[in-house]
Design an enzyme around this catalytic site. Structure first.
Site, PDB file in Angstrom:
ATOM      1  CB  VAL A  98      -0.988  -0.009   1.189  1.00  0.00           C
ATOM      2  CG1 VAL A  98      -1.803   1.281   1.234  1.00  0.00           C
ATOM      3  CG2 VAL A  98      -1.914  -1.217   1.105  1.00  0.00           C
ATOM      4  CB  CYS A  99       4.027   2.098   1.736  1.00  0.00           C
ATOM      5  SG  CYS A  99       3.490   1.795   3.427  1.00  0.00           S
TER       6      CYS A  99
END
Length: 165
Positions: free
Chosen positions: A51-52
């Site tokens: 997600v980062c």
């Protein structure tokens, strides 16, 4: 208790990779970053995590110029990774280091002082940061968004923060 709107950013020294590469790891204090400036800070669990890398970081990197146009002096990414990883990740993401500052909270001191530590030991990551974003004006938090889940990137997104400026 975690940091709140109206609180001062904790006084901590973080690490940053200077322009001379591996021999140029520098200390940088939160006072140096925030004093007399409007700064956007976003924290995340780790470089190169799904997600980062796919959402959170690109959402700020792609909008760095738009943040500057709205009066932001600096966009700051904070993660528990070492400064070498932070620099490599910025380069892999084609981030503009003129406005985007990659900071290593290598000891987790900033994250702990903010009250935003998250135990991700079950995923092999150890203590990491919650996913958050905030606006800091001369050292004082004026906007703060912490995700309910590290798998989400909604309230802490670059778009959300940009809309607040």
């Amino acid at each position: 208790m975690s940091i709140q709107i109206g609180d001062r950013v904790p006084s901590v020294v973080l690490k940053h990779m200077g322009s001379d590469g591996p021999i140029d790891v520098r200390d940088i204090s939160t006072e140096e970053i925030c004093s007399g400036k409007k700064v956007v800070v976003f924290g995340l669990p780790g470089a190169y995590t799904p997600v980062c890398s796919a959402e959170h970081f690109p959402g700020f990197a792609e909008k760095a110029a738009a943040f500057r146009d709205k009066g932001v002096d600096r966009v700051v990414c904070v993660s528990g990774n070492d400064p070498f990883v932070m620099q490599a990740w910025a380069e892999a993401q084609n981030a503009d280091d003129d406005i985007l500052l990659m900071l290593s909270d290598h000891k987790g001191e900033f994250t702990a002082a903010m009250g935003l530590t998250l135990d991700l030991g079950d995923f092999g990551l150890g203590n990491r940061s919650e996913r958050y974003s905030m606006i800091v004006d001369d050292g004082t938090v004026t906007a703060l968004h912490v995700e309910e889940s590290i798998l989400s990137c909604d309230v802490s997104s670059g778009d959300t923060l940009l809309a607040e400026l």
